[in-house]
Design a protein around this motif. Sequence first.
Motif, PDB file in Angstrom:
ATOM      1  N   TYR A  66      35.793  28.929   6.263  1.00  0.00           N
ATOM      2  CA  TYR A  66      37.017  28.352   5.707  1.00  0.00           C
ATOM      3  C   TYR A  66      38.211  29.152   6.226  1.00  0.00           C
ATOM      4  CZ  TYR A  66      40.688  26.920   2.501  1.00  0.00           C
ATOM      5  OH  TYR A  66      41.867  26.454   1.971  1.00  0.00           O
ATOM      6  N   CYS A  76      39.697  22.393   3.720  1.00  0.00           N
ATOM      7  CA  CYS A  76      39.000  21.246   3.133  1.00  0.00           C
ATOM      8  C   CYS A  76      39.434  19.914   3.739  1.00  0.00           C
ATOM      9  CB  CYS A  76      39.177  21.241   1.620  1.00  0.00           C
ATOM     10  SG  CYS A  76      40.890  21.019   1.048  1.00  0.00           S
ATOM     11  N   SER A  77      40.725  19.711   3.893  1.00  0.00           N
ATOM     12  CA  SER A  77      41.193  18.431   4.405  1.00  0.00           C
ATOM     13  C   SER A  77      40.945  18.286   5.905  1.00  0.00           C
ATOM     14  CB  SER A  77      42.684  18.237   4.097  1.00  0.00           C
ATOM     15  OG  SER A  77      43.454  19.303   4.606  1.00  0.00           O
ATOM     16  N   ILE A 109      37.434  16.904   6.324  1.00  0.00           N
ATOM     17  CA  ILE A 109      37.378  15.459   6.096  1.00  0.00           C
ATOM     18  C   ILE A 109      37.973  14.713   7.288  1.00  0.00           C
ATOM     19  CG2 ILE A 109      38.573  13.637   4.834  1.00  0.00           C
ATOM     20  CD1 ILE A 109      36.852  16.611   3.204  1.00  0.00           C
ATOM     21  N   SER A 157      45.375  16.878   1.994  1.00  0.00           N
ATOM     22  CA  SER A 157      44.441  16.411   0.967  1.00  0.00           C
ATOM     23  C   SER A 157      45.061  15.347   0.067  1.00  0.00           C
ATOM     24  CB  SER A 157      43.951  17.596   0.128  1.00  0.00           C
ATOM     25  OG  SER A 157      45.038  18.285  -0.459  1.00  0.00           O
ATOM     26  N   HIS A 168      42.481  19.699  -3.259  1.00  0.00           N
ATOM     27  CA  HIS A 168      41.153  19.941  -2.697  1.00  0.00           C
ATOM     28  C   HIS A 168      40.434  18.609  -2.537  1.00  0.00           C
ATOM     29  CE1 HIS A 168      37.561  22.034  -1.551  1.00  0.00           C
ATOM     30  NE2 HIS A 168      36.865  21.575  -2.569  1.00  0.00           N
ATOM     31  N   GLY A 205      36.572  16.728  -0.822  1.00  0.00           N
ATOM     32  CA  GLY A 205      35.220  16.888  -0.292  1.00  0.00           C
ATOM     33  C   GLY A 205      34.654  15.524   0.050  1.00  0.00           C
ATOM     34  N   ALA A 230      31.861  20.364   1.414  1.00  0.00           N
ATOM     35  CA  ALA A 230      33.278  20.733   1.366  1.00  0.00           C
ATOM     36  C   ALA A 230      33.482  22.111   1.972  1.00  0.00           C
ATOM     37  CB  ALA A 230      33.775  20.723  -0.077  1.00  0.00           C
TER      38      ALA A 230
END
Length: 325
Positions: A74, A87-88, A91, A106, A136, A138, A148
């Motif tokens: 991360y 996190c974003s 995705i 996000s 956040h 996931g 995530a």
Amino acid sequence: MTLGVSGVLSRVAELQDQLGLNPAPAAQAVAGSGGKFASALADATRSGSPGSGVTGPSGDDVVAAAKKYLGTPYVFGGTDPDKGLDCSALIQRAYQDLGVELPRNSWQQARAGRPVSSLAEAKPGDILAFNSPVDHVGIYLGDNRMIAAPKPGDHVKIQNVYEKPTAIRRVLENTSPAVLQDMSSLRPAGLRSTGGLNGVPYADLFVKAGERYDVSPKLLAAVAKVESGYNPKAVSKAGAQGLMQLMPGTARGLGVADAFDPAQAVNGAAKLLAQHLKEFKSVPLALAAYNAGGGAVHKYDGIPPFTETQAYVPKVQKALAALGG
């Protein structure tokens, strides 16, 4: 009459409107190049009518794409998987790998696609957003699990959905019955000759063992490259032996009587990798287990924080990419 690219794209848009398949603007791939044009055309024909037999990326494909980044560190604001993701970015990257463009942040992703009413209605590939304002996200896997990039000091991993999402969004409607495994592209189909491994030492052994244990010959070749540099007489400081650097105890457990015999070593390694791939359903985690043991991968719920293993996995992935895997 022959239509130019712009004419075909215009017709694609008409088909989308007629079939009611226009996705939300935030999730729509822009047809500005050959690859994106293909994505737009796939959108226009994506299982719009029963029995059409034409499908585009599914939510399960998103899960498979995301799993390829398991173990990635991360990094806040990170968008390069070689350095780290937040996190974003995870995705966005997973969807982008399938030709679907999503916003970067996000809170923007929490508006993509269409809403899903509850976790009970969620399907693999749906975006789970948390907190208000959203900070956040996931990707839902099913069975109250998600993948995530949680927080600084952590890494991309599979975890329980620890609290009720504030938003659930479905970007792709076409979800197949079973979650695809992220090593599906590494199956031996199409690699049943040494054509893909021209010039690689012991190519015939990698192909034969790959077919026997349903493991990519190129993956086996990449492991051998990193483990021993294709040297069947190599011995490590820890006592690992041969082309595939099997420890004596591990070799015995795999039925390998002589780890210095290339054919036996490759067969043993293929058997071991097949076990790890089946257990972890992830190439990076299978490689981590090959290096550090399956117990360590389970203990740390991802690639173990060992310097050797952290370096080993990307080395093999790089060798695999160099082989066209």
